[in-house]
Structure formats: C-alpha cells, structure tokens
Scaffold this motif. Structure first.
Motif, PDB file in Angstrom:
ATOM      1  N   ALA A  15       0.923  -1.028   0.169  1.00  0.00           N
ATOM      2  CA  ALA A  15       0.105   0.005  -0.064  1.00  0.00           C
ATOM      3  C   ALA A  15       0.895   1.058  -0.042  1.00  0.00           C
ATOM      4  N   LEU A  16       1.092   1.866  -1.227  1.00  0.00           N
ATOM      5  CA  LEU A  16       2.182   2.731  -1.344  1.00  0.00           C
ATOM      6  C   LEU A  16       1.984   4.081  -0.744  1.00  0.00           C
ATOM      7  N   TYR A  17       2.835   4.548   0.125  1.00  0.00           N
ATOM      8  CA  TYR A  17       2.912   5.715   0.677  1.00  0.00           C
ATOM      9  C   TYR A  17       2.828   6.916  -0.257  1.00  0.00           C
ATOM     10  N   SER A  18       2.471   8.103   0.058  1.00  0.00           N
ATOM     11  CA  SER A  18       2.602   9.145  -0.692  1.00  0.00           C
ATOM     12  C   SER A  18       3.819  10.048  -0.782  1.00  0.00           C
ATOM     13  N   ALA A  19       4.108  10.507  -1.680  1.00  0.00           N
ATOM     14  CA  ALA A  19       5.612  11.148  -1.955  1.00  0.00           C
ATOM     15  C   ALA A  19       5.585  12.488  -2.108  1.00  0.00           C
ATOM     16  N   TYR A  20       5.877  13.458  -1.220  1.00  0.00           N
ATOM     17  CA  TYR A  20       5.892  14.763  -1.389  1.00  0.00           C
ATOM     18  C   TYR A  20       7.447  15.483  -1.297  1.00  0.00           C
ATOM     19  N   ASN A  21       7.432  16.614  -1.607  1.00  0.00           N
ATOM     20  CA  ASN A  21       8.595  17.331  -1.664  1.00  0.00           C
ATOM     21  C   ASN A  21       8.562  18.081  -0.284  1.00  0.00           C
ATOM     22  N   ASP A  22       9.670  18.888   0.130  1.00  0.00           N
ATOM     23  CA  ASP A  22       9.820  19.552   1.156  1.00  0.00           C
ATOM     24  C   ASP A  22       8.810  20.774   1.549  1.00  0.00           C
ATOM     25  N   ASN A  23       8.084  21.046   0.683  1.00  0.00           N
ATOM     26  CA  ASN A  23       6.920  22.190   0.674  1.00  0.00           C
ATOM     27  C   ASN A  23       5.706  21.193   0.824  1.00  0.00           C
ATOM     28  N   GLY A  24       5.640  20.027   0.967  1.00  0.00           N
ATOM     29  CA  GLY A  24       4.337  19.234   0.953  1.00  0.00           C
ATOM     30  C   GLY A  24       3.543  18.960  -0.400  1.00  0.00           C
ATOM     31  N   GLU A  25       4.253  19.269  -1.440  1.00  0.00           N
ATOM     32  CA  GLU A  25       3.418  18.957  -2.765  1.00  0.00           C
ATOM     33  C   GLU A  25       4.186  17.584  -3.356  1.00  0.00           C
ATOM     34  N   VAL A  26       3.025  16.912  -4.145  1.00  0.00           N
ATOM     35  CA  VAL A  26       3.508  15.693  -4.595  1.00  0.00           C
ATOM     36  C   VAL A  26       4.690  15.835  -5.572  1.00  0.00           C
ATOM     37  N   ALA A  31       8.339  10.097  -6.036  1.00  0.00           N
ATOM     38  CA  ALA A  31       7.253   8.991  -6.239  1.00  0.00           C
ATOM     39  C   ALA A  31       7.919   7.886  -7.081  1.00  0.00           C
ATOM     40  N   LYS A  32       8.708   8.165  -8.120  1.00  0.00           N
ATOM     41  CA  LYS A  32       9.347   7.390  -9.047  1.00  0.00           C
ATOM     42  C   LYS A  32      10.344   6.305  -8.144  1.00  0.00           C
ATOM     43  N   LYS A  33      11.203   7.184  -7.438  1.00  0.00           N
ATOM     44  CA  LYS A  33      12.168   6.324  -6.479  1.00  0.00           C
ATOM     45  C   LYS A  33      11.623   5.581  -5.423  1.00  0.00           C
ATOM     46  N   LEU A  34      10.150   5.951  -4.928  1.00  0.00           N
ATOM     47  CA  LEU A  34       9.813   5.231  -4.179  1.00  0.00           C
ATOM     48  C   LEU A  34       9.492   3.624  -4.668  1.00  0.00           C
ATOM     49  N   ALA A  35       8.705   4.007  -5.748  1.00  0.00           N
ATOM     50  CA  ALA A  35       7.961   2.777  -6.759  1.00  0.00           C
ATOM     51  C   ALA A  35       9.069   1.914  -6.951  1.00  0.00           C
ATOM     52  N   ARG A  36      10.267   2.530  -7.603  1.00  0.00           N
ATOM     53  CA  ARG A  36      11.352   1.575  -7.825  1.00  0.00           C
ATOM     54  C   ARG A  36      11.976   0.894  -6.770  1.00  0.00           C
ATOM     55  N   TYR A  37      11.961   1.435  -5.526  1.00  0.00           N
ATOM     56  CA  TYR A  37      12.601   0.552  -4.451  1.00  0.00           C
ATOM     57  C   TYR A  37      11.919  -0.666  -4.269  1.00  0.00           C
ATOM     58  N   THR A  65      -1.449  12.926 -10.389  1.00  0.00           N
ATOM     59  CA  THR A  65       0.289  13.186 -10.428  1.00  0.00           C
ATOM     60  C   THR A  65       0.829  12.010  -9.764  1.00  0.00           C
ATOM     61  N   MET A  66       0.579  11.493  -8.639  1.00  0.00           N
ATOM     62  CA  MET A  66       1.185  10.575  -8.020  1.00  0.00           C
ATOM     63  C   MET A  66       1.051   9.309  -8.657  1.00  0.00           C
ATOM     64  N   LEU A  67      -0.175   8.793  -9.407  1.00  0.00           N
ATOM     65  CA  LEU A  67      -0.138   7.521 -10.144  1.00  0.00           C
ATOM     66  C   LEU A  67       0.601   7.588 -11.252  1.00  0.00           C
ATOM     67  N   GLU A  68       0.632   8.890 -12.265  1.00  0.00           N
ATOM     68  CA  GLU A  68       1.498   8.932 -13.341  1.00  0.00           C
ATOM     69  C   GLU A  68       2.860   8.657 -12.976  1.00  0.00           C
ATOM     70  N   ALA A  69       3.356   9.151 -12.167  1.00  0.00           N
ATOM     71  CA  ALA A  69       4.756   8.888 -11.929  1.00  0.00           C
ATOM     72  C   ALA A  69       5.070   7.551 -11.473  1.00  0.00           C
ATOM     73  N   VAL A  70       4.192   6.957 -10.802  1.00  0.00           N
ATOM     74  CA  VAL A  70       4.230   5.254 -10.740  1.00  0.00           C
ATOM     75  C   VAL A  70       4.352   4.643 -11.829  1.00  0.00           C
ATOM     76  N   MET A  71       3.492   4.963 -12.793  1.00  0.00           N
ATOM     77  CA  MET A  71       3.300   4.264 -13.854  1.00  0.00           C
ATOM     78  C   MET A  71       4.397   4.643 -14.921  1.00  0.00           C
ATOM     79  N   GLU A  72       4.854   5.628 -14.956  1.00  0.00           N
ATOM     80  CA  GLU A  72       6.098   5.853 -15.663  1.00  0.00           C
ATOM     81  C   GLU A  72       7.364   5.172 -15.294  1.00  0.00           C
ATOM     82  N   GLU A  73       7.385   4.880 -14.131  1.00  0.00           N
ATOM     83  CA  GLU A  73       8.517   4.203 -13.483  1.00  0.00           C
ATOM     84  C   GLU A  73       8.398   2.753 -13.486  1.00  0.00           C
ATOM     85  N   GLU A 270      13.672   9.185   0.159  1.00  0.00           N
ATOM     86  CA  GLU A 270      12.862  10.391   0.420  1.00  0.00           C
ATOM     87  C   GLU A 270      11.236  10.461  -0.042  1.00  0.00           C
ATOM     88  N   SER A 271      10.432  10.724   1.064  1.00  0.00           N
ATOM     89  CA  SER A 271       8.831  10.812   0.736  1.00  0.00           C
ATOM     90  C   SER A 271       8.128  11.802   1.485  1.00  0.00           C
TER      91      SER A 271
END
Length: 314
Positions: A15-26, A31-37, A65-73, A270-271
């Motif tokens: 159950a994949l976690y969210s992936a945000y930058n340091d400002n709290g934006e997706v 997200a790609k690095k998390l999915a690749r892991y 956006t989150m899904l697109e990144a995961v699918m691209e990876e 980092e997520s």
C-alpha cells in the motif's frame, strides 16, 4: 463472476505511501524512486492512493500526478491497483478513467466517507466507477474508518458482474473474510488488509495481502507468504509474531505513516512528511526509529532465503 484472474493478482502488494517534496507538494521524482525501491523486493505489485497513500487527503490532480509517476517508473514490472475512491462519485469516476488511461491493472474503492450511506447509495457509487472503465474492480471494505461494512447480500450482487473480481478486506473479522471468500468462490480474489493478521487471513482463505507496514518490511511479508504456501505454518506464526512486534513499535509514534516514512528516509528513500492532520515524527523519535530500522533489517537478513524462495532461513 470473473474467472482465471486469481493467479494474475494474488500475492503481496505494498500500500504505497505518498511522496511529497519539502514543501508538501506531490513530488514525481520521489514517487518514482519510491516505486522503484519495491521492484526488486519480491512483491507482486503496488496499491496506489489508498489509506497509506493518503489519497483521501489529496486533490484529484495530486492523485493523478502520483499515479502517473508510478506508472512511468514501474508499469509492466509490477501489477498496479489504483484506489479511486473519493467522497463524490464524480471525482471517483474521473480517477477511474484516468487510471485506465495510465494503463493500471485494476481499480478499487471505499464507499464515500463522512455521510453514512445506505447500501443502495454505496452500490450506485461503486457501479458508476465500474461502468466508467473496462478495468477490473476490487471492492475496498474498511468499516472501521468508513462506517460501512460490506454485507454478503451486496457482495453477491456486485460479484455477479464480470468486472468485479475481488475485495480488499481491511475489516478486523477473519470470519467476515472467510465468508466473503466462500460467497465469491475460488476465482474471486480476497486480499487481507490488517497487516498484523496476515497469516490468519491467509489461513481463512485470503489470496494475498495489501498493507501499509509492508512498505518498510516487504521481504518479511514475502517470506511469511512463502512459508504459508509451503505449509510451514508454525514457522509462519513465529514470523508473524516477529512482524507484529515491529508493528506494535511503529504504532507507538504520532502517526504510523510518519514513522514508516522516516524509516525509508534512513534507507535513502525520501518521501516527505505525511500530510496534516497526520502527524510527522518528532526529533526525539529519531533514535528509537533508527534502532527499529536496524532490527527490521536484521530480521530481513535472517529470512532472506525464504523471501527469495529457498527452503530455510538463518
């Protein structure tokens, strides 16, 4: 009822976690690095945008956006189930269509939350998603958060459709899980939801599991699943007990997801922080979480051969 799909979808799903930058934006790259892991961790796939993914706390565009990144990876490398449940049917249908456009393998949804919906309303809500795509649909039953518990009457009605292939059972009753499996039949998928009773769920008929704590110890859940499949139930019980000790420690922090995200950060993944009102961990939690991370890593090493398909563990 759908047939021949159990072997395609059964197994262990993060159950994949969210992936945000340091400002709290997706953050697409995070997200790609998390999915690749998870690609090399032995899991069957990812469940994107669910409870652990904070989908209910995100806008429709953020979820896309989150899904697109995961699918691209990882498209084609892992099986991707997308949680498209939202408070409004309109948003849920939009997310369903987007999941199909992205090439996801299946969609899944909780009932609408906040309002206490009748069975007829929930059925209509789910049916709109089912009818909006050609994708298989997996019911997500989590009564402790939605206030709605899937009845056998509604399950039977929904499962009569070819596109309704299973249920993610995150309720706490393994009796209900067994009843869903018996009602759905051999070719109807049932995923165990509560991580702490994965083994119990498998014993009572679950075809696999989808879980949030899997994200910091996927190898252990893969090993647990293999032990069960080989009939080594006593060894599986010992491992489930060890896993439950880790889960108990994770639950001792302000938020489970904050603790899991910090552990991944220690591993170089980092997520970001969980989105408020989910709380992050505090500085005083860093040292005990580092110790927990090391204990999990040691256990993963001990069960590595089992997770990889060998016959024994250290």
């Amino acid at each position: 009822m759908a047939t021949g799909l159990v072997s395609k979808f059964e197994g262990i799903y993060i159950a994949l976690y969210s992936a945000y930058n340091d400002n709290g934006e997706v953050d697409r790259e995070r997200a790609k690095k998390l999915a690749r892991y998870y690609v090399s961790r032995g899991v069957k796939g990812l469940y994107v945008g669910g409870s652990s993914g904070e989908g209910i706390l995100q806008s429709v565009e953020e979820r896309k956006t989150m899904l697109e990144a995961v699918m691209e990876e990882v498209k084609g490398e892992l099986t991707i189930i997308v949680h498209v449940g939202a408070n409004s049917t309109r948003d849920s249908v939009e997310l369903s269509k987007h999941a199909e456009q992205c090439g996801a393998d299946a969609i899944s949804a909780v009932p609408s939350i906040y309002y206490r919906m009748s069975e007829a309303a929930v059925e209509h809500h789910w049916q709109a998603m089912i009818d909006s795509t050609s994708l298989p649909f997996i019911i997500y039953n989590i009564p402790q958060t939605t206030g709605f518990n899937l009845s056998l009457k509604l399950l039977n009605k929904m499962a009569a459709q070819d596109k309704v292939i299973g249920v993610k059972m995150s309720g706490e009753s393994t009796f209900d899980l067994q009843q869903y499996k018996e009602a759905g039949g051999e070719d109807f998928l049932v995923f165990n939801g509560p991580d702490e009773q994965f083994l119990a769920g498998r014993i009572m008929g679950a075809d696999g599991g989808i879980g949030g704590t899997y994200g910091v110890m996927p190898e252990l859940f893969c090993a647990l699943n293999r032990l069960f499949e080989r009939g080594r139930v006593q060894e599986a019980q010992t491992l489930q007990t060890k896993i439950n000790g880790f889960i108990t420690r994770l639950l001792g922090y302000p938020s489970l997801y904050g603790a899991c995200k910090y552990i991944l950060q220690l591993r170089g993944i980092e997520s970001g922080q969980p989105r408020l009102p989910l709380l992050p961990v505090r500085p005083e939690h860093h040292e005990p979480l580092a110790e927990l991370n090391q204990d999990i890593i040691a256990a993963i090493g001990s069960y590595a051969k089992v997770a990889e398909g060998a016959e024994s563990h250290a």
